[in-house]
Design a protein around this motif. Structure first.
Motif, PDB file in Angstrom:
ATOM      1  N   ASN A  89       8.759  11.981 -11.085  1.00 43.63           N
ATOM      2  CA  ASN A  89       7.742  11.857 -10.029  1.00 43.63           C
ATOM      3  C   ASN A  89       8.002  10.671  -9.105  1.00 43.63           C
ATOM      4  N   MET A  90       8.546   9.602  -9.666  1.00 43.27           N
ATOM      5  CA  MET A  90       8.887   8.443  -8.830  1.00 43.27           C
ATOM      6  C   MET A  90      10.014   8.796  -7.862  1.00 43.27           C
ATOM      7  N   PRO A 134       0.817  -1.217   0.000  1.00 41.75           N
ATOM      8  CA  PRO A 134       0.000   0.000   0.000  1.00 41.75           C
ATOM      9  C   PRO A 134       0.856   1.275   0.000  1.00 41.75           C
ATOM     10  N   VAL A 135       0.418   2.242  -0.774  1.00 47.36           N
ATOM     11  CA  VAL A 135       1.170   3.501  -0.913  1.00 47.36           C
ATOM     12  C   VAL A 135       0.415   4.600  -0.165  1.00 47.36           C
ATOM     13  N   LEU A 136       1.084   5.214   0.785  1.00 47.94           N
ATOM     14  CA  LEU A 136       0.448   6.276   1.580  1.00 47.94           C
ATOM     15  C   LEU A 136       0.037   7.449   0.696  1.00 47.94           C
ATOM     16  N   ARG A 137      -1.020   8.139   1.125  1.00 48.15           N
ATOM     17  CA  ARG A 137      -1.505   9.303   0.363  1.00 48.15           C
ATOM     18  C   ARG A 137      -0.382  10.318   0.137  1.00 48.15           C
ATOM     19  N   SER A 138       0.444  10.552   1.162  1.00 47.40           N
ATOM     20  CA  SER A 138       1.494  11.578   1.012  1.00 47.40           C
ATOM     21  C   SER A 138       2.519  11.165  -0.052  1.00 47.40           C
ATOM     22  N   ILE A 139       2.704   9.860  -0.224  1.00 44.73           N
ATOM     23  CA  ILE A 139       3.633   9.383  -1.267  1.00 44.73           C
ATOM     24  C   ILE A 139       2.934   9.449  -2.627  1.00 44.73           C
ATOM     25  N   GLN A 140       1.653   9.070  -2.642  1.00 48.45           N
ATOM     26  CA  GLN A 140       0.884   9.171  -3.897  1.00 48.45           C
ATOM     27  C   GLN A 140       0.866  10.617  -4.404  1.00 48.45           C
ATOM     28  N   GLY A 171       1.624  12.420  -8.057  1.00 43.07           N
ATOM     29  CA  GLY A 171       0.613  13.203  -8.771  1.00 43.07           C
ATOM     30  C   GLY A 171       0.996  14.658  -8.990  1.00 43.07           C
ATOM     31  N   ARG A 172       2.207  15.033  -8.539  1.00 44.94           N
ATOM     32  CA  ARG A 172       2.620  16.435  -8.720  1.00 44.94           C
ATOM     33  C   ARG A 172       2.834  16.763 -10.186  1.00 44.94           C
ATOM     34  N   GLU A 173       2.746  18.028 -10.503  1.00 46.67           N
ATOM     35  CA  GLU A 173       3.027  18.435 -11.877  1.00 46.67           C
ATOM     36  C   GLU A 173       4.504  18.145 -12.174  1.00 46.67           C
TER      37      GLU A 173
END
Ligand SMILES: Cc1ncc(COP(=O)(O)O)c(C=O)c1O
Length: 381
Positions: A245-246, A14-20, A24-26
């Protein structure tokens, strides 16, 4: 409303929201000064956290690429390699060694057990090897190799490069290049780091960098340390486009690790693994790995009599939890469940409950509550 699907396979985790959010950043240019600084910070942190006296590489690829990168920068065709294999992923080195033309020997353990440091010491006394590979946690068996004790053997063989596959261990199982005398360690973003799949991480100690210098031309292009080293030294430079982004997501994961502290993270993994195993055993499963070598990152439970693999995993998925099937001769007899990375107690408790509901459906007379009781008792003890 449907339940959220919990990703409890042994990677991706599972990937935490803060990592997701980082993914998702520009996207910016890889030469963007903020990105360059973040990338440099990541590489430096990775080096420091795992006590690397050489260089950390972050490359867009999966763990298998890191296996190849580890071998081709330390061995040339005809060199002698000792492969220590405790399962499916240990055996993968054999396939690579064949393709690369290394002269290899294999020390292997039955699934669920590990090759001992004494066996390795005996083999090294009999024959000179240019490198040794050890799979820290073989995801096919859930067994953890004693990389520290093996390192105490390896330190008496300064001509031999000690390579550790930490794909299913780094950031969950204790490992430290300096204390464990490891020359090459590698991992992937998708397991105990809790990032999506896509980045290979490789730490090359000084001895390994020197070995690369001594090798004749390495024919692999993308895997060559020499192509990547200038970039890891100065992340403004370009060799091949970094996964912007990764890389941010990976940096976020490492920031989380720094905040938690490695020792706390290891302790959390130990506790969660113990609680999950207590639950599995209470529900009637048997853990494949011998109690002397059980990894904290995943468990590989064998089904009790009367529980069929596909029916179990299909029903469990309906209950909102995904686990992975067994590999090799354990396909159909066992499943694999990850409890590593940023998985928390809520997710583990929900997983145990979903397993109990599944067993209730599949096993006549199954009484729910045994698993979650054992889980809670362990956590609260
Ligand atoms: C111990 C181990 N080594 C290597 C690999 C290969 O990694 P990847 O699937 O990211 O190529 C895996 C994958 O699960 C693994 O568990």
């Amino acid at each position: 409303m449907k339940n959220r699907k919990l990703l409890m396979i042994p990677g991706p985790t599972p990937v935490l929201r803060s990592i997701q959010d980082e993914m998702g950043r520009e996207t910016v240019a890889f030469g963007d000064s903020e990105f360059v600084a973040d990338f440099q910070q990541l590489v430096n942190d990775l080096k420091e956290l795992w006590s690397c006296d050489g260089m950390a590489f972050v490359v867009a690829a999966s763990g298998t690429f890191a296996m190849e990168m580890a071998l081709v920068n330390n061995l040339k065709r005809g060199d002698a390699l000792l492969i220590v294999s405790n399962g499916f992923f240990g055996d993968r080195f054999i396939e690579i060694a064949k393709k690369k033309g290394y002269v290899y020997d294999v020390l292997s353990a039955p699934w669920g057990q590990v090759v001992s440091p004494e066996q390795i010491a005996k083999q090294l006394k009999n024959k000179k090897y240019d490198a040794v590979t050890v799979t820290h946690v073989d995801t096919s068996t859930g067994a953890v190799a004693p990389v520290h004790d093996i390192g105490q053997v390896m330190k008496d063989y300064p001509e031999t490069i000690y390579i550790v596959d930490g794909v299913c261990s780094v950031a969950g199982e204790p490992v430290d290049m300096k204390k464990d005398h490891i020359d090459v360690l590698f991992s992937g973003s998708q397991k105990a780091f809790g990032v999506a799949p896509g980045l290979a991480l490789l730490w090359a100690g000084k001895k390994s960098l020197e070995r690369r210098d001594m090798l004749p031309e390495v024919i692999e292009y993308y895997a060559d340390y020499k192509k990547w080293a200038p970039i890891m030294d100065d992340t403004k430079k370009y060799f091949a486009t970094p996964a912007v982004n990764m890389t941010w997501a990976m940096k976020k994961s490492v920031d989380i690790i720094k905040e938690e502290g490695l020792e706390n993270r290891y302790a959390r993994h130990r506790k969660n693994a113990g609680a999950m195993r207590a639950a599995l055993e209470a529900m009637g499963f048997t853990i494949l790995a011998d109690p002397s070598c059980r990894a904290v990152t995943l468990s590989n439970p064998l089904y009790p009599e009367g529980v069929e693999d596909l029916a179990f995993r299909t029903e469990l998925e309906k209950q909102g939890v995904q686990v992975a099937g067994g590999l090799g001769e354990y396909a159909g007899k066992m499943f694999r469940i990850g409890h590593m990375g940023n998985v928390d107690e809520h997710e583990l408790a929900a997983t145990v409950c979903a397993m109990e509901k599944t067993l209730k459906k599949l096993v006549p007379g199954y009484e729910v509550g045994k698993g979650i009781t054992a889980f809670l008792k362990y956590l609260c003890s």
